[in-house]
Write a protein that holds these residues in place. Sequence first.
Motif, PDB file in Angstrom:
ATOM      1  N   GLY A 108       0.817  -1.207   0.000  1.00  9.46           N
ATOM      2  CA  GLY A 108       0.000   0.000   0.000  1.00  9.46           C
ATOM      3  C   GLY A 108       0.845   1.249   0.000  1.00  9.46           C
ATOM      4  N   ASP A 109       0.172   2.396  -0.115  1.00 11.48           N
ATOM      5  CA  ASP A 109       0.886   3.673  -0.247  1.00 11.48           C
ATOM      6  C   ASP A 109       0.697   4.591   0.945  1.00 11.48           C
ATOM      7  N   HIS A 110      -0.078   4.178   1.936  1.00  6.54           N
ATOM      8  CA  HIS A 110      -0.459   5.070   3.032  1.00  6.54           C
ATOM      9  C   HIS A 110      -0.020   4.464   4.364  1.00  6.54           C
ATOM     10  N   VAL A 111       0.213   5.328   5.359  1.00  5.24           N
ATOM     11  CA  VAL A 111       0.566   4.806   6.683  1.00  5.24           C
ATOM     12  C   VAL A 111      -0.562   3.945   7.252  1.00  5.24           C
ATOM     13  N   GLY A 112      -1.798   4.206   6.827  1.00  7.50           N
ATOM     14  CA  GLY A 112      -2.907   3.345   7.232  1.00  7.50           C
ATOM     15  C   GLY A 112      -2.753   1.940   6.700  1.00  7.50           C
ATOM     16  N   ASP A 113      -2.172   1.810   5.508  1.00  7.78           N
ATOM     17  CA  ASP A 113      -1.910   0.483   4.944  1.00  7.78           C
ATOM     18  C   ASP A 113      -0.828  -0.241   5.738  1.00  7.78           C
ATOM     19  N   VAL A 114       0.155   0.515   6.184  1.00 11.88           N
ATOM     20  CA  VAL A 114       1.202  -0.075   7.026  1.00 11.88           C
ATOM     21  C   VAL A 114       0.589  -0.620   8.310  1.00 11.88           C
ATOM     22  N   ARG A 115      -0.289   0.166   8.921  1.00 10.89           N
ATOM     23  CA  ARG A 115      -0.933  -0.288  10.158  1.00 10.89           C
ATOM     24  C   ARG A 115      -1.786  -1.525   9.917  1.00 10.89           C
ATOM     25  N   GLY A 116      -2.469  -1.570   8.788  1.00 11.95           N
ATOM     26  CA  GLY A 116      -3.280  -2.745   8.470  1.00 11.95           C
ATOM     27  C   GLY A 116      -2.438  -3.995   8.318  1.00 11.95           C
ATOM     28  N   ALA A 117      -1.313  -3.864   7.610  1.00 18.05           N
ATOM     29  CA  ALA A 117      -0.420  -5.013   7.421  1.00 18.05           C
ATOM     30  C   ALA A 117       0.121  -5.504   8.754  1.00 18.05           C
ATOM     31  N   ARG A 118       0.578  -4.582   9.565  1.00 15.78           N
ATOM     32  CA  ARG A 118       1.194  -4.973  10.832  1.00 15.78           C
ATOM     33  C   ARG A 118       0.167  -5.580  11.790  1.00 15.78           C
ATOM     34  N   THR A 119      -1.046  -5.080  11.769  1.00 18.06           N
ATOM     35  CA  THR A 119      -2.103  -5.653  12.600  1.00 18.06           C
ATOM     36  C   THR A 119      -2.403  -7.085  12.189  1.00 18.06           C
ATOM     37  N   ALA A 120      -2.296  -7.356  10.880  1.00 21.81           N
ATOM     38  CA  ALA A 120      -2.551  -8.698  10.369  1.00 21.81           C
ATOM     39  C   ALA A 120      -1.357  -9.628  10.527  1.00 21.81           C
ATOM     40  N   GLY A 121      -0.192  -9.089  10.933  1.00 19.75           N
ATOM     41  CA  GLY A 121       1.013  -9.907  10.998  1.00 19.75           C
ATOM     42  C   GLY A 121       1.603 -10.175   9.631  1.00 19.75           C
ATOM     43  N   ALA A 122       1.249  -9.324   8.645  1.00 12.52           N
ATOM     44  CA  ALA A 122       1.770  -9.464   7.288  1.00 12.52           C
ATOM     45  C   ALA A 122       2.964  -8.539   7.088  1.00 12.52           C
ATOM     46  N   LEU A 123       3.817  -8.873   6.132  1.00 13.26           N
ATOM     47  CA  LEU A 123       4.932  -8.008   5.769  1.00 13.26           C
ATOM     48  C   LEU A 123       4.361  -6.761   5.102  1.00 13.26           C
ATOM     49  N   SER A 124       4.752  -5.596   5.577  1.00 13.74           N
ATOM     50  CA  SER A 124       4.278  -4.337   5.009  1.00 13.74           C
ATOM     51  C   SER A 124       5.235  -3.872   3.925  1.00 13.74           C
ATOM     52  N   VAL A 125       4.761  -3.889   2.680  1.00 12.61           N
ATOM     53  CA  VAL A 125       5.523  -3.351   1.554  1.00 12.61           C
ATOM     54  C   VAL A 125       4.831  -2.059   1.138  1.00 12.61           C
ATOM     55  N   ALA A 126       5.544  -0.948   1.215  1.00  9.55           N
ATOM     56  CA  ALA A 126       4.967   0.352   0.909  1.00  9.55           C
ATOM     57  C   ALA A 126       5.538   0.898  -0.386  1.00  9.55           C
ATOM     58  N   VAL A 127       4.693   1.584  -1.143  1.00 12.10           N
ATOM     59  CA  VAL A 127       5.136   2.271  -2.351  1.00 12.10           C
ATOM     60  C   VAL A 127       4.908   3.768  -2.145  1.00 12.10           C
ATOM     61  N   ALA A 128       5.915   4.566  -2.484  1.00 11.00           N
ATOM     62  CA  ALA A 128       5.863   6.005  -2.231  1.00 11.00           C
ATOM     63  C   ALA A 128       5.207   6.732  -3.395  1.00 11.00           C
ATOM     64  N   THR A 129       3.984   6.324  -3.727  1.00  4.20           N
ATOM     65  CA  THR A 129       3.260   6.900  -4.859  1.00  4.20           C
ATOM     66  C   THR A 129       2.004   7.635  -4.430  1.00  4.20           C
ATOM     67  N   GLY A 130       1.717   7.668  -3.141  1.00  4.36           N
ATOM     68  CA  GLY A 130       0.524   8.320  -2.633  1.00  4.36           C
ATOM     69  C   GLY A 130       0.861   9.545  -1.803  1.00  4.36           C
ATOM     70  N   PRO A 131       0.013   9.882  -0.833  1.00  3.87           N
ATOM     71  CA  PRO A 131       0.218  11.092  -0.034  1.00  3.87           C
ATOM     72  C   PRO A 131       1.338  10.994   0.995  1.00  3.87           C
ATOM     73  N   CYS A 132       1.832   9.784   1.253  1.00  7.00           N
ATOM     74  CA  CYS A 132       2.881   9.585   2.266  1.00  7.00           C
ATOM     75  C   CYS A 132       4.210   9.303   1.578  1.00  7.00           C
ATOM     76  N   ASP A 133       5.249  10.065   1.951  1.00  4.81           N
ATOM     77  CA  ASP A 133       6.543   9.849   1.307  1.00  4.81           C
ATOM     78  C   ASP A 133       7.293   8.690   1.961  1.00  4.81           C
ATOM     79  N   ALA A 134       8.446   8.360   1.397  1.00  2.00           N
ATOM     80  CA  ALA A 134       9.195   7.186   1.848  1.00  2.00           C
ATOM     81  C   ALA A 134       9.580   7.286   3.322  1.00  2.00           C
ATOM     82  N   GLU A 135       9.968   8.473   3.751  1.00  2.00           N
ATOM     83  CA  GLU A 135      10.373   8.643   5.149  1.00  2.00           C
ATOM     84  C   GLU A 135       9.201   8.415   6.101  1.00  2.00           C
ATOM     85  N   GLU A 136       8.038   8.919   5.732  1.00  2.00           N
ATOM     86  CA  GLU A 136       6.850   8.756   6.569  1.00  2.00           C
ATOM     87  C   GLU A 136       6.434   7.287   6.635  1.00  2.00           C
TER      88      GLU A 136
END
Length: 219
Positions: free
Chosen positions: A163-191
């Motif tokens: 996913g592209d959002h910090v909300g997607d990161v939270r969803g992955a981590r809540t599920a115990g899944a590996l969070s792979v983020a793409v910096a193509t949305g409103p959240c940059d790589a650092e965020e």
Amino acid sequence: MADMASTSSAPDRTPASLTVGFDLDMTLIDSRPGIRACFLALAERTGTYIDADLTITRLGPPLAQELINWFPAEQVEAMADLYRSMYPSIAITATPAMAGAREAIGGVQAAGGRAIVVTAKYGPNAKLHLEHLGLGPDEVVGNLWAEQKAEALREHDASIYVGDHVGDVRGARTAGALSVAVATGPCDAEELTAAGADVVLADLTEFPQWLANYRPARA
């Protein structure tokens, strides 16, 4: 942009049968043109000022969270229904796929895995986007945001969520899944990194090669 990719020492969570979840807006599709057009139409229809250019800078959360900025709370549900009813005729054809979207889904399926879409977008409209663009995930689950996405990820045994959002990161981590983020949305790589993403890629064009390297490394 390999220098944008970062990995953590997250434990191996790959099941025998690979399932990868993907977010939709700004991960698989560039929904900004369609959403902007739909908000402009909603403003015209209701006579309410909406800064459509501003709305597309904060995509990710559920529609109601944006509408509350422009309508009284008691009108939000009705305005959401109106927006969703207008959406198919305005937003679908105006929305292109993100670079690498087709290859990302295809790469998972070519590896013998399942690619599912888990999104906060209204499910029927999400399916219209995917059908129009010829993207062929194995399952589409809508109306889930942030930690709620873990429900679908667990149900489908997804070991990776993209996913592209910090909300997607939270969803992955809540599920115990590996969070792979793409910096193509409103959240940059650092965020995204600060939010706990295990891997940060510049965009989906980097995903097939990352997946190819990830699976043998954990075989």
